[in-house]
Design an enzyme around this catalytic site. Structure first.
Site, PDB file in Angstrom:
ATOM      1  N   HIS A  82     -10.428 -14.768  -7.950  1.00 41.22           N
ATOM      2  CA  HIS A  82      -9.975 -13.420  -8.297  1.00 41.22           C
ATOM      3  C   HIS A  82      -9.588 -13.378  -9.762  1.00 41.22           C
ATOM      4  O   HIS A  82      -8.877 -14.264 -10.248  1.00 41.22           O
ATOM      5  CB  HIS A  82      -8.764 -13.028  -7.442  1.00 41.22           C
ATOM      6  CG  HIS A  82      -8.223 -11.686  -7.802  1.00 41.22           C
ATOM      7  ND1 HIS A  82      -8.752 -10.522  -7.297  1.00 41.22           N
ATOM      8  CD2 HIS A  82      -7.246 -11.306  -8.652  1.00 41.22           C
ATOM      9  CE1 HIS A  82      -8.102  -9.490  -7.804  1.00 41.22           C
ATOM     10  NE2 HIS A  82      -7.184  -9.935  -8.640  1.00 41.22           N
ATOM     11  N   ASP A 161      -1.419  -2.138   1.247  1.00 44.83           N
ATOM     12  CA  ASP A 161      -1.438  -2.332  -0.216  1.00 44.83           C
ATOM     13  C   ASP A 161      -2.046  -1.109  -0.905  1.00 44.83           C
ATOM     14  O   ASP A 161      -1.560  -0.679  -1.953  1.00 44.83           O
ATOM     15  CB  ASP A 161      -2.222  -3.593  -0.576  1.00 44.83           C
ATOM     16  CG  ASP A 161      -2.433  -3.665  -2.075  1.00 44.83           C
ATOM     17  OD1 ASP A 161      -1.433  -3.770  -2.805  1.00 44.83           O
ATOM     18  OD2 ASP A 161      -3.594  -3.566  -2.536  1.00 44.83           O
ATOM     19  N   ARG A 168       2.971   3.084  -6.356  1.00 41.88           N
ATOM     20  CA  ARG A 168       3.484   2.373  -7.557  1.00 41.88           C
ATOM     21  C   ARG A 168       2.919   2.990  -8.829  1.00 41.88           C
ATOM     22  O   ARG A 168       3.603   3.095  -9.846  1.00 41.88           O
ATOM     23  CB  ARG A 168       3.109   0.887  -7.482  1.00 41.88           C
ATOM     24  CG  ARG A 168       3.930   0.120  -6.462  1.00 41.88           C
ATOM     25  CD  ARG A 168       3.313  -1.231  -6.164  1.00 41.88           C
ATOM     26  NE  ARG A 168       3.111  -2.021  -7.363  1.00 41.88           N
ATOM     27  CZ  ARG A 168       2.146  -2.931  -7.516  1.00 41.88           C
ATOM     28  NH1 ARG A 168       1.286  -3.159  -6.550  1.00 41.88           N
ATOM     29  NH2 ARG A 168       2.048  -3.599  -8.628  1.00 41.88           N
ATOM     30  N   SER A 183       0.445  -7.776  -4.001  1.00 44.53           N
ATOM     31  CA  SER A 183      -0.686  -6.859  -3.878  1.00 44.53           C
ATOM     32  C   SER A 183      -2.010  -7.635  -3.985  1.00 44.53           C
ATOM     33  O   SER A 183      -2.892  -7.514  -3.129  1.00 44.53           O
ATOM     34  CB  SER A 183      -0.572  -5.805  -4.992  1.00 44.53           C
ATOM     35  OG  SER A 183      -1.764  -5.098  -5.138  1.00 44.53           O
ATOM     36  N   LYS A 187      -4.856  -9.022  -0.489  1.00 43.66           N
ATOM     37  CA  LYS A 187      -6.298  -8.807  -0.306  1.00 43.66           C
ATOM     38  C   LYS A 187      -7.020 -10.155  -0.206  1.00 43.66           C
ATOM     39  O   LYS A 187      -7.994 -10.301   0.524  1.00 43.66           O
ATOM     40  CB  LYS A 187      -6.843  -7.961  -1.454  1.00 43.66           C
ATOM     41  CG  LYS A 187      -6.370  -6.502  -1.313  1.00 43.66           C
ATOM     42  CD  LYS A 187      -6.537  -5.667  -2.557  1.00 43.66           C
ATOM     43  CE  LYS A 187      -5.553  -6.017  -3.628  1.00 43.66           C
ATOM     44  NZ  LYS A 187      -5.217  -5.006  -4.592  1.00 43.66           N
TER      45      LYS A 187
HETATM   46  N1  URA Z   1      -4.312  -5.595  -9.156  1.00 45.98           N
HETATM   47  C1  URA Z   1      -3.919  -5.394  -7.870  1.00 45.98           C
HETATM   48  O1  URA Z   1      -4.716  -5.525  -6.951  1.00 45.98           O
HETATM   49  N2  URA Z   1      -2.636  -5.076  -7.639  1.00 45.98           N
HETATM   50  C2  URA Z   1      -1.718  -4.949  -8.614  1.00 45.98           C
HETATM   51  O2  URA Z   1      -0.572  -4.668  -8.323  1.00 45.98           O
HETATM   52  C3  URA Z   1      -2.134  -5.154  -9.940  1.00 45.98           C
HETATM   53  C4  URA Z   1      -3.447  -5.483 -10.188  1.00 45.98           C
END
Ligand code: URA
Length: 433
Positions: A82, A161, A168, A183, A187
């Site tokens: 990621h 999320d 947010r 967050s 995933k």
């Molecule tokens: N990328 C994400 O998936 N979540 C965040 O909070 C910031 C960047």
């Protein structure tokens, strides 16, 4: 559970217990907690933080709020990567075929471009016919058969999320380390791989602007991974400047193909080999030295290039574009940008350059915009390069004639030129294991 009590506890810096966190995330996903109460809690978390245990529970509660992918049939060989997002970041296109050709199992969900940063799914869709959506069984069958599949995120992956991120975004609570870490990792946990390698970008084009902040985020994510039983490592890499020379979908795909063919920019190759090595180390259970050697050999022998072709073909992409990248086509307008004075490149603000690329059509200004795959920028100069007035420092590619002047101005203001010699800076700041 009363949401009021949870907010009150966090407001005073208390630690939320496991049950409170899971219950709250469940109720919020079911629309049973109003946004005004959740916003209040997010702000309390922003100021009071979370312990590693709380962050880990929040991550898992979000990860299990929707679909999860079962990759247990691949044992401990499956690995995901990621990137926290950058400009010119085409590493997935290069790293995933290196790792799978070396024996790792890459089963990956990627995102689309966001703001000034690009996304792998958009880049892959530059290939006519490439399918970024596969059913769960098609996804797993492809991974079993060729050791690699990259698709877009399924709609019901970590829905908690998705809801929280949107909240947010409008309540000034994005830039909280436990909230960002949970967050991202929610995933990754839901996507099911045994190992996770994180590329935490640091600099003007990234969420984290300093190595210290990037390290804090990397440590928080690695800790979550460990607490949730996943092998996790993070690299902190330079995003003060765009990665490689190309910014924009098809332009980046062409550059990735160059690297896979043994050429391409040094900075891009260095970051890709570093990420591939750690992924191979975790998924193939090799030492750091063995993994580095295998990653390099796999790239240099052409095995990764062959694997790239197999992967694109298997997912329906037209592989004649790999052999003949000129088939991606050319923009109607191609304009050179010239240096306004002599000197040495000091910096190239990656965020500003990403914004210029979006204005040329390489990204979306609104959610529903379509992308022009051919559009983007080639940035030929890097910090440390000596330049003379009138040298080409960038080439703009677009079908939008009226976007050229503004993009040119942005680029000229994004590049700082020094009278004294500058250096090229580091690409990899640190590795957190
Ligand atoms: N990328 C994400 O998936 N979540 C965040 O909070 C910031 C960047």
């Amino acid at each position: 559970m009363r949401m009021y009590d949870i907010i009150e506890k966090k407001k005073h810096g208390g630690e939320l217990c496991r049950d409170e966190i899971y219950e709250m995330i469940k109720l919020y996903t079911e629309d049973k907690i109003p946004d005004y109460q959740m916003s209040s809690l997010l702000m309390a978390i922003y100021f009071k933080g979370m312990t590693p245990e709380e962050t880990s529970n929040l991550t898992d509660a979000m990860a299990t709020s929707g679909d999860t992918v079962d990759l247990s049939m691949f044992g401990d060989r499956s690995v995901d990567k990621h990137s926290t997002g950058g400009v010119g970041d085409k590493t997935t296109l290069i790293v995933t075929p290196i790792v799978s050709a070396a024996g790792g199992i890459v089963a990956k969900m990627s995102g689309r471009g966001l703001g000034h940063t690009g996304g792998t799914v958009d880049k892959l869709e530059s290939f006519p016919g490439f399918k970024t959506s596969l059913s769960p069984s098609e996804f797993k069958n492809q991974v079993s058969e060729i050791g690699i599949a990259v698709i877009g995120q399924s709609a019901n992956l970590a829905p908690a999320d998705k809801k929280l991120y949107a909240l947010r975004d409008v309540t000034a609570t994005v830039d909280s380390i436990p909230l960002i870490a949970s967050s991202i990792m929610s995933k990754k946990l839901a996507a099911g791989t045994h190992s996770i390698v994180l590329d935490v970008k640091c600099g003007s084009g990234a969420f984290m602007q300093t190595p210290e902040k990037a390290r804090e985020l990397a440590l928080a994510m690695v800790k979550i991974g460990k607490l949730r039983g996943r092998k996790t490592a993070a690299l902190i890499t330079n995003m003060d400047i765009p990665l490689g020379h190309a910014i924009g979908n098809a332009l980046e795909v062409k550059e990735a193909i160059e690297v896979l063919r043994g050429k391409g920019p040094d900075d891009l190759r260095e970051v890709c080999l570093a990420l591939s090595s750690v992924m191979i180390e975790l998924s193939c259970k090799l030492t750091q030295g063995e993994a580095e050697k295998l990653a390099r050999e796999t790239l240099e022998s052409g095995k990764a290039y062959t694997q790239f072709i197999r992967w694109i073909e298997k997912q329906g992409g037209d592989v004649s574009y790999v052999e003949n990248p000129e088939k991606f086509g050319k923009s109607k307008f191609i304009k050179e940008v010239y240096a306004e004075k002599d000197g040495y490149i000091l910096s190239c603000n990656a965020e500003r350059i990403g914004i210029a690329a979006v204005s040329l059509g390489a990204g979306r200004a609104t959610k529903d915009d379509t992308i022009d795959f051919k559009a983007g920028i080639i940035m030929d100069k890097k910090p440390g390069d000596k330049i003379s007035r009138g040298d080409v420092i960038a080439i703009l590619h677009t079908d939008r004639e009226n976007a050229l002047a503004e993009a040119e101005n942005i680029i000229l203001s994004a590049i700082k030129i020094s009278d004294v010699k500058t250096d090229s800076g580091k690409m990899i700041y640190d590795t957190v294991r």
